[in-house]
Design a protein around this motif. Structure first.
Motif, short mmCIF file in Angstrom:
data_model
loop_
_atom_site.label_atom_id
_atom_site.label_comp_id
_atom_site.label_asym_id
_atom_site.label_seq_id
_atom_site.Cartn_x
_atom_site.Cartn_y
_atom_site.Cartn_z
N ALA A 114 0.41 -1.55 -0.12
CA ALA A 114 0.20 -0.31 -0.11
C ALA A 114 1.00 0.89 0.13
CB ALA A 114 -1.05 -0.03 1.50
N VAL A 115 2.04 1.63 0.82
CA VAL A 115 2.97 2.68 0.55
C VAL A 115 3.58 2.14 -0.43
CG1 VAL A 115 4.70 3.38 1.64
CG2 VAL A 115 2.48 2.52 3.02
N GLN A 116 3.87 3.18 -1.32
CA GLN A 116 4.80 3.78 -2.24
C GLN A 116 6.32 4.41 -1.83
OE1 GLN A 116 5.27 3.57 -6.25
NE2 GLN A 116 7.45 3.72 -5.31
N PHE A 117 7.84 3.43 -2.07
CA PHE A 117 8.30 3.48 -1.32
C PHE A 117 9.49 4.64 -2.19
CE2 PHE A 117 13.59 3.75 -0.71
CZ PHE A 117 13.22 3.98 1.02
N VAL A 118 9.71 6.76 -1.76
CA VAL A 118 10.61 7.26 -2.37
C VAL A 118 11.95 7.51 -1.98
CG1 VAL A 118 10.41 10.18 -3.36
CG2 VAL A 118 8.08 8.61 -2.31
N LEU A 119 12.65 7.68 -2.78
CA LEU A 119 14.18 7.60 -2.44
C LEU A 119 14.77 8.72 -2.65
CD1 LEU A 119 16.23 6.14 -0.30
CD2 LEU A 119 17.05 5.53 -3.06
N ASP A 120 14.83 9.93 -2.39
CA ASP A 120 16.16 10.76 -3.29
C ASP A 120 17.50 10.37 -3.64
OD1 ASP A 120 16.39 14.18 -3.28
OD2 ASP A 120 17.58 13.04 -2.21
N PRO A 121 18.04 10.55 -4.14
CA PRO A 121 18.55 10.36 -5.23
C PRO A 121 20.69 10.48 -4.62
CG PRO A 121 17.77 11.74 -6.94
CD PRO A 121 16.86 11.62 -5.84
N ALA A 122 20.66 11.52 -3.15
CA ALA A 122 21.39 12.17 -2.92
C ALA A 122 21.18 10.91 -1.69
CB ALA A 122 21.19 13.56 -1.98
N PRO A 157 10.33 -1.61 -4.66
CA PRO A 157 11.19 -0.91 -5.32
C PRO A 157 11.06 0.38 -5.57
CG PRO A 157 9.53 -1.25 -7.36
CD PRO A 157 8.85 -2.29 -6.25
N PRO A 158 12.79 1.39 -5.05
CA PRO A 158 12.46 3.00 -4.75
C PRO A 158 11.84 3.65 -6.26
CG PRO A 158 14.60 1.80 -4.75
CD PRO A 158 13.94 0.98 -5.23
N LEU A 159 11.41 4.75 -5.94
CA LEU A 159 10.96 5.62 -6.64
C LEU A 159 11.82 6.41 -6.16
CD1 LEU A 159 9.25 7.52 -9.07
CD2 LEU A 159 7.62 7.99 -7.03
N VAL A 160 12.99 6.83 -7.07
CA VAL A 160 14.06 7.62 -6.92
C VAL A 160 14.23 8.80 -7.39
CG1 VAL A 160 16.64 7.76 -7.05
CG2 VAL A 160 15.75 5.59 -7.02
N LEU A 161 13.59 10.10 -6.89
CA LEU A 161 13.11 11.13 -7.03
C LEU A 161 14.05 12.33 -6.39
CD1 LEU A 161 10.78 12.10 -9.12
CD2 LEU A 161 9.79 11.91 -6.94
N PRO A 162 14.16 13.06 -6.95
CA PRO A 162 14.84 14.19 -6.02
C PRO A 162 14.48 15.05 -5.83
CG PRO A 162 15.57 14.24 -8.41
CD PRO A 162 14.94 13.35 -9.02
N LEU A 163 14.46 14.97 -4.07
CA LEU A 163 13.60 15.75 -3.40
C LEU A 163 13.79 17.18 -3.24
CD1 LEU A 163 12.86 12.60 -1.26
CD2 LEU A 163 11.24 13.23 -3.21
N ALA A 164 14.99 17.65 -3.09
CA ALA A 164 15.34 19.22 -2.26
C ALA A 164 14.76 19.85 -3.26
CB ALA A 164 16.63 19.23 -2.25
N ASP A 165 14.02 21.17 -2.67
CA ASP A 165 13.55 22.29 -3.18
C ASP A 165 13.97 23.09 -3.29
OD1 ASP A 165 13.96 22.81 -0.87
OD2 ASP A 165 12.49 24.00 0.38
#
Length: 165
Positions: A114-122, A157-165
């Motif tokens: 149920a949870v999408q995992f999101v990982l910052d590329p840094a 599997p991670p959704l690798v996505l830049p998270l910094a604003d």
């Protein structure tokens, strides 16, 4: 379901993942955990359990220093509207943790995905990362290759996505 660190550690052994863990006093925020940098090497994390108005849940993990603007994050994630912090009930239901102990290791408990995992590329580029092992009185260090093996084993599997604003 892994409800204790010991059960989580047994799961790591089952899937061939190596970790090391340090016990410490409870830390509820990134700020409270800064003193651990002197004794625990590697990238320290911040973790946000979020949901959108369509009840889609996200676990966002980044380096603890990453500034994440929640007001625009929903567009990056493709969420249905603005994001809010997930309730304590949903956090416990899906991740098996309570506030202050949010961790990607909680994904071991999300059997329905149920949870999408999101990982910052840094953070994805770090050699070793540090996360709570289902409790905020310990920090577990894990190599990124082993962390990815953990994510694969749990079906997240991670959704690798830049998270910094």
């Amino acid at each position: 379901m892994a409800s204790t660190p010991e059960e989580l550690f047994r799961y790591f052994d089952e899937i061939g993942v190596e970790t090391s863990t340090e016990s410490h006093g409870p830390v509820f925020t990134v700020e409270e955990s800064r003193h651990l940098h002197d004794t625990i090497a590697g990238a320290h994390t911040k973790n946000l359990f979020l949901w959108d108005r369509k009840s889609k849940f996200f676990l966002v993990t980044a380096k603890e220093s990453t500034k994440i603007a929640l007001n625009g994050l929903h567009r990056k994630l493709g969420a249905a509207g603005r994001l809010s912090f997930g309730s304590e009930d949903k956090m416990l239901e899906f991740l098996g943790v309570t506030p202050g102990s949010v961790t990607p290791f909680g994904l071991v408990n999300d059997k329905t995905h149920a949870v999408q995992f999101v990982l910052d590329p840094a953070l994805a580029g770090a050699e070793i990362i540090n996360c709570h092992p289902l409790t905020n009185t310990m920090t577990t260090s894990i190599k990124m290759a082993d962390f990815r093996r953990f994510l694969e084993a749990t079906g997240h599997p991670p959704l690798v996505l830049p998270l910094a604003d």
